[in-house]
Design an enzyme around this catalytic site. Structure first.
Site, PDB file in Angstrom:
ATOM      1  N   GLU A 283       0.899  -1.252   0.185  1.00 35.20           N
ATOM      2  CA  GLU A 283      -0.167  -0.336   0.060  1.00 35.20           C
ATOM      3  C   GLU A 283       1.182   1.308  -0.024  1.00 35.20           C
ATOM      4  O   GLU A 283       1.958   1.699   0.524  1.00 35.20           O
ATOM      5  CB  GLU A 283      -0.402  -0.176   1.654  1.00 35.20           C
ATOM      6  CG  GLU A 283      -1.669   1.148   1.820  1.00 35.20           C
ATOM      7  CD  GLU A 283      -2.496   1.404   2.628  1.00 35.20           C
ATOM      8  OE1 GLU A 283      -1.290   0.650   3.505  1.00 35.20           O
ATOM      9  OE2 GLU A 283      -3.571   1.893   3.253  1.00 35.20           O
TER      10      GLU A 283
ATOM     11  N   ASN B  15      -6.491   6.555  -1.574  1.00 37.00           N
ATOM     12  CA  ASN B  15      -5.359   5.738  -1.342  1.00 37.00           C
ATOM     13  C   ASN B  15      -5.614   4.317  -2.757  1.00 37.00           C
ATOM     14  O   ASN B  15      -6.781   3.610  -2.364  1.00 37.00           O
ATOM     15  CB  ASN B  15      -6.003   4.585  -0.109  1.00 37.00           C
ATOM     16  CG  ASN B  15      -4.438   3.959   0.231  1.00 37.00           C
ATOM     17  OD1 ASN B  15      -4.078   3.907  -0.592  1.00 37.00           O
ATOM     18  ND2 ASN B  15      -4.802   4.013   1.488  1.00 37.00           N
TER      19      ASN B  15
ATOM     20  N   LYS C 117      -9.115   1.918  -2.109  1.00 40.16           N
ATOM     21  CA  LYS C 117      -9.262   1.488  -1.000  1.00 40.16           C
ATOM     22  C   LYS C 117     -11.134   2.087   0.050  1.00 40.16           C
ATOM     23  O   LYS C 117     -11.128   3.165  -0.533  1.00 40.16           O
ATOM     24  CB  LYS C 117      -8.492   1.797   0.078  1.00 40.16           C
ATOM     25  CG  LYS C 117      -8.275   1.040   1.730  1.00 40.16           C
ATOM     26  CD  LYS C 117      -7.281   2.031   2.734  1.00 40.16           C
ATOM     27  CE  LYS C 117      -6.843   1.819   3.625  1.00 40.16           C
ATOM     28  NZ  LYS C 117      -5.850   1.621   4.187  1.00 40.16           N
TER      29      LYS C 117
ATOM     30  N   GLU D  77      -5.880   8.567   8.068  1.00 45.87           N
ATOM     31  CA  GLU D  77      -6.609   8.337   6.455  1.00 45.87           C
ATOM     32  C   GLU D  77      -7.590   8.949   6.258  1.00 45.87           C
ATOM     33  O   GLU D  77      -7.587   8.968   5.257  1.00 45.87           O
ATOM     34  CB  GLU D  77      -6.425   6.195   6.001  1.00 45.87           C
ATOM     35  CG  GLU D  77      -5.267   5.817   6.003  1.00 45.87           C
ATOM     36  CD  GLU D  77      -5.339   4.629   5.588  1.00 45.87           C
ATOM     37  OE1 GLU D  77      -5.364   4.472   4.904  1.00 45.87           O
ATOM     38  OE2 GLU D  77      -4.871   4.082   6.878  1.00 45.87           O
TER      39      GLU D  77
ATOM     40  N   CYS E 239      -4.573  -3.108   2.827  1.00 47.45           N
ATOM     41  CA  CYS E 239      -4.203  -2.679   4.162  1.00 47.45           C
ATOM     42  C   CYS E 239      -5.751  -3.188   4.576  1.00 47.45           C
ATOM     43  O   CYS E 239      -6.355  -4.129   5.577  1.00 47.45           O
ATOM     44  CB  CYS E 239      -3.672  -1.456   4.300  1.00 47.45           C
ATOM     45  SG  CYS E 239      -3.015  -1.478   6.164  1.00 47.45           S
TER      46      CYS E 239
ATOM     47  N   ASN F  63       0.297  -1.094   5.062  1.00 52.63           N
ATOM     48  CA  ASN F  63       1.489  -0.386   6.061  1.00 52.63           C
ATOM     49  C   ASN F  63       0.970  -0.789   7.100  1.00 52.63           C
ATOM     50  O   ASN F  63      -0.632   0.198   8.246  1.00 52.63           O
ATOM     51  CB  ASN F  63       1.380   1.259   5.654  1.00 52.63           C
ATOM     52  CG  ASN F  63       2.147   1.461   4.598  1.00 52.63           C
ATOM     53  OD1 ASN F  63       3.172   1.534   4.335  1.00 52.63           O
ATOM     54  ND2 ASN F  63       1.384   1.274   3.631  1.00 52.63           N
TER      55      ASN F  63
HETATM   56  N1  CDV Z   1      -3.066   1.227   6.083  1.00 51.55           N
HETATM   57  C1  CDV Z   1      -3.827   0.375   7.008  1.00 51.55           C
HETATM   58  O1  CDV Z   1      -4.817   0.641   7.000  1.00 51.55           O
HETATM   59  N2  CDV Z   1      -3.390   0.116   8.382  1.00 51.55           N
HETATM   60  C2  CDV Z   1      -4.459  -0.188   9.168  1.00 51.55           C
HETATM   61  C3  CDV Z   1      -3.329  -0.223  10.769  1.00 51.55           C
HETATM   62  C4  CDV Z   1      -4.224   1.451  11.099  1.00 51.55           C
HETATM   63  C5  CDV Z   1      -4.831  -1.005  12.046  1.00 51.55           C
HETATM   64  C6  CDV Z   1      -4.320  -2.125   9.155  1.00 51.55           C
HETATM   65  O2  CDV Z   1      -5.652  -2.714   9.372  1.00 51.55           O
HETATM   66  O3  CDV Z   1      -3.062  -2.129   9.134  1.00 51.55           O
END
Ligand code: CDV
Length: 310
Positions: free
Chosen positions: A47, A110, A127, A146, A172, A197
């Site tokens: 990501e 994103n 996203k 975010e 993510c 991430n």
């Molecule tokens: N980049 C993300 O979406 N990170 C989230 C963290 C912040 C909980 C994740 O679900 O990994």
């Protein structure tokens, strides 16, 4: 004859705030070369691959913010990646911050793209599940903004028929939500690609945060098994600008078994030969959706966001 695809997760170690796109793309090209030399036909990058994970900071200067977004893809800095992929005949997933102009209005997403072996973009995903907050949280050392930097994606969960298979994309936090996988599985996906991430301090409660790696595995394995899909998940990892990002990039089979996992939090390629017919096996048996699902009983899932009393 079984259908197979050799897939790779190309994990990235930390990216500093001052690292240039050019320097990052050089790292991506090196990872692509290694994946190709190990037989990979499809490579999944993380990501927000091109920059540091900037939602950890609250920025207010529009120029400073805009510098983290791409306005075109490929652009001058990313074109060498596309050219290398085309030359190596390798497809890829790439996450980045997208600044799009839709009907004359600026939007920030994103985003992840899917590029085929001819270097053509064949799919775009924005996203949907944005974690964190839309404004800085007082008292938190680690922000996660975010909802301040992005709008929820407006493209839904699509499945793209390409490279001899049917591929879905997620980003993510999406991987923690069962709806993500199920929608794409219902559309016939055989592989779901995910970049992430994940800092190990998100909740600020040690008891929860200490389970971050367990929850990463749990989500990816459950998503793969319950939806009979291969899942290729790739981290941006390591100590990045004061934040610890977990690694654990992994390739999970439709059985839920992890077939490859990164052992470092640095730049690292993992590869697995994925038998696509394995997805069909579970769909004909325990997860034969048409035979066993009972959508009438699931109505609430699409009718409400949060908890309701019965
Ligand atoms: N980049 C993300 O979406 N990170 C989230 C963290 C912040 C909980 C994740 O679900 O990994």
């Amino acid at each position: 004859m079984s259908r197979t695809i050799v897939a790779a997760a190309a994990q990235l170690g930390p990216i500093a705030r001052l690292d240039t796109r050019k320097a990052v793309v050089e790292r991506l090209i090196a990872l692509l070369g290694e994946a190709a030399s190990r037989g990979a036909e499809l490579v999944v990058f993380p990501e927000l691959t091109l920059t540091t994970f900037f939602p950890r900071w609250h920025m207010t200067d529009p120029d400073e913010i805009d510098a983290f977004y791409e306005t075109e893809m490929p652009g001058p800095d990313t074109r060498p990646l596309f050219e290398t992929a085309r030359r190596l005949k390798i497809g890829f997933y790439l996450g980045y911050a997208e600044l799009a102009v839709e009907n004359g209005v600026k939007h920030r997403y994103n985003t992840a793209i899917l590029v085929d072996r001819n270097g053509e973009i064949v799919g775009t995903y924005r996203k949907i599940h944005l974690p964190g907050w839309d404004r800085p949280q007082p008292g938190r050392t680690a922000q996660h903004l975010e909802k301040y930097y992005f709008e929820p994606g407006n493209l839904g969960f699509k499945v793209f028929e390409t490279m001899g298979t049917r591929i879905g994309m997620a980003i993510c936090n999406d991987r923690r939500w069962p709806e993500t996988y199920r929608v794409m599985a219902l559309k016939g996906s055989e592989m779901i690609l995910v970049g992430y991430n994940t800092p190990d301090d998100h909740t600020g409660h040690f008891d929860f945060d200490s389970l971050t790696q367990f929850h990463n595995q749990l989500s990816l394995q459950a998503g793969a098994y319950q939806n009979s899909n291969w899942v290729i998940a790739t981290a941006k990892a390591g100590h990045e600008e004061g934040s610890n990002l977990i690694g654990q990039s992994m390739i999970v089979a439709p059985s839920g078994q992890i077939v490859a996992m990164a052992t470092s939090t640095a730049d690292e390629v993992i590869v697995a030969k994925c038998d696509l017919d394995m997805a069909a096996l579970y769909r004909k048996t325990i997860f034969d959706f048409a035979r066993h699902r009972e959508p009438e009983a699931y109505r609430l899932i699409v009718e409400t966001r949060g908890p309701v009393s019965d």
